[in-house]
Design a protein around this motif. Structure first.
Motif, PDB file in Angstrom:
ATOM      1  N   ASP A  63       0.841  -1.190   0.000  1.00  8.93           N
ATOM      2  CA  ASP A  63       0.000   0.000   0.000  1.00  8.93           C
ATOM      3  C   ASP A  63       0.883   1.249   0.000  1.00  8.93           C
ATOM      4  O   ASP A  63       1.986   1.250   0.561  1.00  8.93           O
ATOM      5  N   HIS A  64       0.368   2.299  -0.599  1.00 11.56           N
ATOM      6  CA  HIS A  64       1.137   3.551  -0.682  1.00 11.56           C
ATOM      7  C   HIS A  64       1.524   4.057   0.703  1.00 11.56           C
ATOM      8  O   HIS A  64       2.660   4.501   0.924  1.00 11.56           O
ATOM      9  N   THR A  65       0.599   3.966   1.641  1.00 14.24           N
ATOM     10  CA  THR A  65       0.891   4.459   2.992  1.00 14.24           C
ATOM     11  C   THR A  65       1.961   3.613   3.674  1.00 14.24           C
ATOM     12  O   THR A  65       2.709   4.119   4.518  1.00 14.24           O
ATOM     13  N   VAL A  66       2.044   2.344   3.319  1.00 15.66           N
ATOM     14  CA  VAL A  66       3.077   1.477   3.870  1.00 15.66           C
ATOM     15  C   VAL A  66       4.434   1.832   3.269  1.00 15.66           C
ATOM     16  O   VAL A  66       5.444   1.917   3.976  1.00 15.66           O
ATOM     17  N   CYS A  67       4.465   2.067   1.978  1.00 15.36           N
ATOM     18  CA  CYS A  67       5.718   2.474   1.323  1.00 15.36           C
ATOM     19  C   CYS A  67       6.304   3.721   1.965  1.00 15.36           C
ATOM     20  O   CYS A  67       7.528   3.836   2.127  1.00 15.36           O
ATOM     21  N   GLU A  68       5.447   4.659   2.324  1.00 13.39           N
ATOM     22  CA  GLU A  68       5.919   5.906   2.924  1.00 13.39           C
ATOM     23  C   GLU A  68       6.573   5.682   4.278  1.00 13.39           C
ATOM     24  O   GLU A  68       7.351   6.522   4.730  1.00 13.39           O
ATOM     25  N   ARG A  69       6.283   4.574   4.912  1.00 13.49           N
ATOM     26  CA  ARG A  69       6.839   4.280   6.236  1.00 13.49           C
ATOM     27  C   ARG A  69       8.161   3.519   6.172  1.00 13.49           C
ATOM     28  O   ARG A  69       8.839   3.372   7.188  1.00 13.49           O
TER      29      ARG A  69
END
Length: 273
Positions: free
Chosen positions: A157-163
């Motif tokens: 997920d995009h939000t996971v990549c950002e982390r």
């Protein structure tokens, strides 16, 4: 007239036969993993309820976790299981991280594409319940799998990549094309097109990727070459990369540092996170 060198590609990617005491080392992994599971605070065999039946183990620190530390095991995508590697969560847990060790079905039962999807599903699932930064590590074929998580073709997920703050393939196999010349491919069933499509060295890293390509200095020359190749390719595509060849380590001993929070491997992984 001298000809070109003929390469024995099966030998080039063979590790066990070139490591003294390899059988005993593998037996110790199983015993050490069981011993760690018996003592650790954990949730085992968490299922994500997806059609691929993705599952993973979590090993918890004593206090609120600083974030998620993922380790993906190797075995040429076709041998071993997450239960063989539990002890490699120890360094992360002692340093205050929740250590996630995903399982995956093996080739030839499934394809590498399927395995990539299973790993991504497990990480996405864990990230929904554990906040904070994410570190991705993996050994050999597992190094390949965590590198795929950080390409623009990622299934995270995009939000996971950002982390994701750091990805550390350890002795990673990040160019699958040479494996077409080996018996390893009897189970992988790759052709030139699929080997190319699944090779992280041929993919664009996601923005702000921080990569440490780690390998043992005493490893087979192909693992040294592949390690350098990934860092060099991704550096040219804008990633923040470094290459480390750890002295006196071979393909099986190079992961030992994951057991200790003060090892050079763990200190490098956790630096500036």
């Amino acid at each position: 007239m001298a000809g070109f060198e003929t390469r024995d590609w099966d030998n080039a990617y063979e590790n066990r036969g070139h490591i003294v005491g390899s059988t005993e080392i593998a037996e110790a992994w199983v015993k050490n993993a069981e011993a760690f599971r018996n003592l650790a605070k954990s949730d085992l065999n968490i299922t994500t309820n997806d059609s691929g039946a993705s599952r993973y183990d979590i090993f918890w620190p004593n206090d609120k976790p600083k974030g998620i530390f993922v380790f993906v095991h190797g075995g040429y995508w076709q041998i071993t299981d997450k239960s063989t590697w539990s002890h490699l969560a120890k360094g992360a847990v002692d340093a205050g991280w929740a250590a996630v060790i995903p399982a995956y079905d093996l080739c030839p039962k499934v394809s590498i594409d399927n395995i990539i999807a299973m790993i991504a599903t497990s990480i996405n699932h864990a990230a929904k319940t554990i906040p904070g930064p994410i570190i991705l590590t993996g050994h050999s074929a597992g190094g390949h799998l965590v590198a795929t998580m950080c390409t623009t073709n990622t299934q995270l997920d995009h939000t996971v990549c950002e982390r994701i703050k750091h990805v550390v393939p350890i002795s990673g196999l990040c160019d699958l094309r040479p494996l077409l010349k080996t018996k390893i491919n009897d189970a992988l069933l790759l052709d030139w097109q699929t080997a190319s499509a699944l090779s992280p060295v041929l993919q664009q890293p996601i923005p702000n990727t921080r990569l440490t390509a780690w390998v043992g200095a005493n490893e087979r020359s192909e693992f040294l070459r592949q390690n350098r190749l990934l860092a060099d390719m991704w550096h040219g595509l804008g990633a923040n990369t470094q290459i480390i060849e750890e002295p006196d380590k071979h393909h099986f001993s190079v992961i030992n540092g994951l057991e200790g929070q003060n090892s050079i491997l763990m200190k490098t992984i956790l630096n500036d996170i």
